[in-house]
Write a protein that holds these residues in place. Structure first.
Motif, short mmCIF file in Angstrom:
data_model
loop_
_atom_site.label_atom_id
_atom_site.label_comp_id
_atom_site.label_asym_id
_atom_site.label_seq_id
_atom_site.Cartn_x
_atom_site.Cartn_y
_atom_site.Cartn_z
N PHE A 81 -20.99 -9.74 24.80
CA PHE A 81 -20.52 -10.53 23.66
C PHE A 81 -21.06 -11.95 23.71
O PHE A 81 -21.27 -12.57 22.68
CB PHE A 81 -18.98 -10.58 23.64
CG PHE A 81 -18.34 -9.25 23.37
CD1 PHE A 81 -18.41 -8.67 22.11
CD2 PHE A 81 -17.68 -8.56 24.38
CE1 PHE A 81 -17.82 -7.43 21.86
CE2 PHE A 81 -17.09 -7.33 24.15
CZ PHE A 81 -17.16 -6.77 22.88
N LYS A 82 -21.29 -12.45 24.93
CA LYS A 82 -21.78 -13.82 25.06
C LYS A 82 -22.24 -14.07 26.48
O LYS A 82 -21.62 -13.61 27.44
CB LYS A 82 -20.66 -14.81 24.71
CG LYS A 82 -21.06 -16.29 24.79
CD LYS A 82 -19.83 -17.15 24.52
CE LYS A 82 -20.16 -18.62 24.45
NZ LYS A 82 -18.95 -19.43 24.19
N ILE A 83 -23.33 -14.83 26.61
CA ILE A 83 -23.74 -15.34 27.91
C ILE A 83 -24.39 -16.70 27.68
O ILE A 83 -25.21 -16.86 26.77
CB ILE A 83 -24.70 -14.37 28.64
CG1 ILE A 83 -24.99 -14.88 30.04
CG2 ILE A 83 -25.97 -14.11 27.87
CD1 ILE A 83 -25.72 -13.88 30.92
N ASN A 120 -26.29 -12.69 22.59
CA ASN A 120 -25.28 -11.63 22.69
C ASN A 120 -25.96 -10.26 22.65
O ASN A 120 -27.18 -10.15 22.76
CB ASN A 120 -24.23 -11.77 21.58
CG ASN A 120 -24.84 -11.73 20.19
OD1 ASN A 120 -25.96 -11.26 20.00
ND2 ASN A 120 -24.10 -12.23 19.21
N GLU A 121 -25.15 -9.22 22.45
CA GLU A 121 -25.68 -7.85 22.48
C GLU A 121 -26.73 -7.61 21.41
O GLU A 121 -27.72 -6.90 21.64
CB GLU A 121 -24.53 -6.85 22.32
CG GLU A 121 -24.92 -5.40 22.53
CD GLU A 121 -25.28 -5.07 23.97
OE1 GLU A 121 -26.04 -4.12 24.17
OE2 GLU A 121 -24.81 -5.78 24.88
N GLY A 124 -13.46 -8.97 21.45
CA GLY A 124 -14.57 -9.52 22.23
C GLY A 124 -15.26 -10.65 21.51
O GLY A 124 -15.58 -11.69 22.10
N GLN A 125 -15.49 -10.48 20.21
CA GLN A 125 -16.13 -11.55 19.42
C GLN A 125 -15.22 -12.77 19.30
O GLN A 125 -15.70 -13.91 19.35
CB GLN A 125 -16.48 -11.00 18.04
CG GLN A 125 -17.62 -9.99 18.06
CD GLN A 125 -17.77 -9.23 16.75
OE1 GLN A 125 -17.31 -9.69 15.71
NE2 GLN A 125 -18.42 -8.07 16.80
N GLN A 126 -13.92 -12.54 19.15
CA GLN A 126 -12.97 -13.66 19.09
C GLN A 126 -13.00 -14.46 20.39
O GLN A 126 -13.05 -15.69 20.37
CB GLN A 126 -11.55 -13.14 18.84
CG GLN A 126 -11.22 -12.83 17.40
CD GLN A 126 -9.75 -12.44 17.26
OE1 GLN A 126 -9.37 -11.30 17.54
NE2 GLN A 126 -8.93 -13.38 16.85
N MET A 127 -12.95 -13.76 21.50
CA MET A 127 -12.95 -14.44 22.80
C MET A 127 -14.26 -15.19 23.03
O MET A 127 -14.27 -16.31 23.54
CB MET A 127 -12.72 -13.42 23.91
CG MET A 127 -11.31 -12.84 23.92
SD MET A 127 -11.05 -11.61 25.23
CE MET A 127 -9.29 -11.31 25.08
N ALA A 128 -15.37 -14.58 22.63
CA ALA A 128 -16.68 -15.21 22.81
C ALA A 128 -16.85 -16.45 21.95
O ALA A 128 -17.68 -17.30 22.26
CB ALA A 128 -17.79 -14.20 22.51
N SER A 131 -17.98 -19.06 28.91
CA SER A 131 -19.43 -19.03 29.16
C SER A 131 -19.98 -17.61 29.19
O SER A 131 -21.14 -17.39 28.86
CB SER A 131 -19.74 -19.73 30.49
OG SER A 131 -19.06 -19.09 31.56
N HIS A 132 -19.16 -16.65 29.62
CA HIS A 132 -19.57 -15.25 29.69
C HIS A 132 -18.46 -14.39 29.11
O HIS A 132 -17.28 -14.63 29.40
CB HIS A 132 -19.81 -14.80 31.13
CG HIS A 132 -20.86 -15.58 31.86
ND1 HIS A 132 -20.69 -16.89 32.23
CD2 HIS A 132 -22.09 -15.22 32.32
CE1 HIS A 132 -21.77 -17.31 32.86
NE2 HIS A 132 -22.63 -16.31 32.93
N CYS A 133 -18.83 -13.40 28.32
CA CYS A 133 -17.84 -12.47 27.77
C CYS A 133 -18.48 -11.09 27.71
O CYS A 133 -19.50 -10.90 27.02
CB CYS A 133 -17.37 -12.91 26.39
SG CYS A 133 -16.01 -11.92 25.72
#
Length: 347
Positions: free
Chosen positions: A141-143, A165-166, A258-262, A268-270
């Motif tokens: 989702f995020k890095i 992201n993905e 996942g997108q909300q958290m990211a 920084s990472h999700c």
């Protein structure tokens, strides 16, 4: 550290341009002269700047990687961590406050003769762990770590669209030429702090500076390189706490949640990771803070927004290793060759 240093660190983390005079560009953005930028960056190297280099996406370069959790008797933890750290593909290794008390990341190259799963098994055997578990990324989702050095952002509220992201990973061109690999080996080096920092790398490759820079820019376009930027030593930068918030999210909600958290800039990472019978947590979020309270406030804000309450937070209590993965180097082949000779057919 003055206000200029803090602004510089924020910009260096966001990324520097692949141009002949990147520090001149930074100077123009900050409305100061290039010599001041170079002087300040030199002063910040080592503390808190760990390295300035290309940040490649491991998977798109053909590497296989995973987060790994291990359960080790407390009295043997330091010894076991040292044995695991000997593998050149282990980049991060922390003691965390959980029954699974050692967490590390590992990557093996596309030409690995042992493979990721067997490598992790071997490390478990060498370190004499009680249990070891692969937790690979099922969805990114995020890095992208970007610490706010100015202290002006509220980590519980600041939002930002993930820079990688993905979708980016799926779009990435996974074909590498020998020239690409040579460029990767150069751009992963720590950048010299000079007016023309890329000239040395170009000379080593026997090409023009602009040819090297254009190759790097194309790698960004092809999603093979996430950015060219500074990586900070979090603790020396004042961010002494990192909390890995792990959440049990209903399967039919993982994409949305996942997108909300990211979307939280402080995350920084999700990742989406697999669950086990004794491990219901499928979404992992990493946050960094100057205090434990700051980390908890960010995670609580995520909980308040997503309404996901089934979570635990694993804090690192000791850092055993933290470095950048070096791609396409002989050290990996040497480690595998040694293991193959020792284990022979048992591999």
């Amino acid at each position: 550290m003055n206000e200029l240093d803090k602004m510089l660190l924020n910009r260096l983390q966001a990324g520097i341009e692949l141009v002949p005079n990147p520090f001149q560009v930074l100077a123009e953005q900050l409305e100061i002269d290039e010599s001041t930028v170079i002087e300040r960056v030199k002063a910040l190297k080592g503390d808190p700047i760990r390295q300035i280099s290309a940040i490649f996406d491991t998977r798109t370069l053909g590497y296989k990687s995973s987060l790994v959790a291990a359960k080790i008797p407390e009295e043997r933890l330091d010894e076991a961590a040292a044995m695991i750290n000997d593998h050149p593909g282990v980049t991060h290794n922390y003691k965390r406050n959980h029954a699974f008390n050692l967490w590390f990341t590992i990557a093996v190259p596309p030409n690995s003769r042992i493979g990721l799963e067997r490598t992790v098994e071997l490390l478990g055997e060498l370190a004499q762990v009680e249990s070891i578990r692969l937790m690979p990324t099922l969805k990114l989702f995020k890095i992208g770590v970007q610490l706010d050095m100015t202290g002006k952002e509220d980590g519980t509220k600041a939002k930002a669209k993930p820079t990688y992201n993905e979708e980016d990973r799926q779009k990435a061109d996974k074909v590498l030429t020998e020239f690409d690999i040579a460029v990767i080996r150069e751009l992963q080096r720590d950048l010299p702090i000079t007016s023309r920092p890329f000239a040395e790398s170009a000379a080593r490759l026997g090409i023009q500076e602009e040819e090297l820079l254009e190759a790097g820019r194309k790698m960004i376009e092809r999603k093979q390189m996430r950015r060219f930027s500074a990586v900070l030593n979090h603790r020396k930068a004042g961010f002494r706490f990192n909390g890995m918030g792990v959440w049990a999210v209903p399967e039919d909600q993982v994409d949305l949640i996942g997108q909300q958290m990211a979307s939280f800039k402080a995350v920084s990472h999700c990742y989406l990771r697999p669950t086990y019978s004794d491990w219901p947590y499928n979404i992992f979020t990493m946050v960094h803070g100057r205090s434990l309270e700051e980390c908890e406030n960010i995670l609580q804000a995520i909980e308040d927004e997503t309404k996901v309450t089934n979570r635990i937070t694993l804090y690192s209590t000791k850092e055993y290793k933290k470095t950048r993965l070096q791609y396409f180097t002989p050290e990996m082949d040497q480690w595998e060759e040694k293991r193959l000779k020792l284990n022979g057919s048992h591999i």
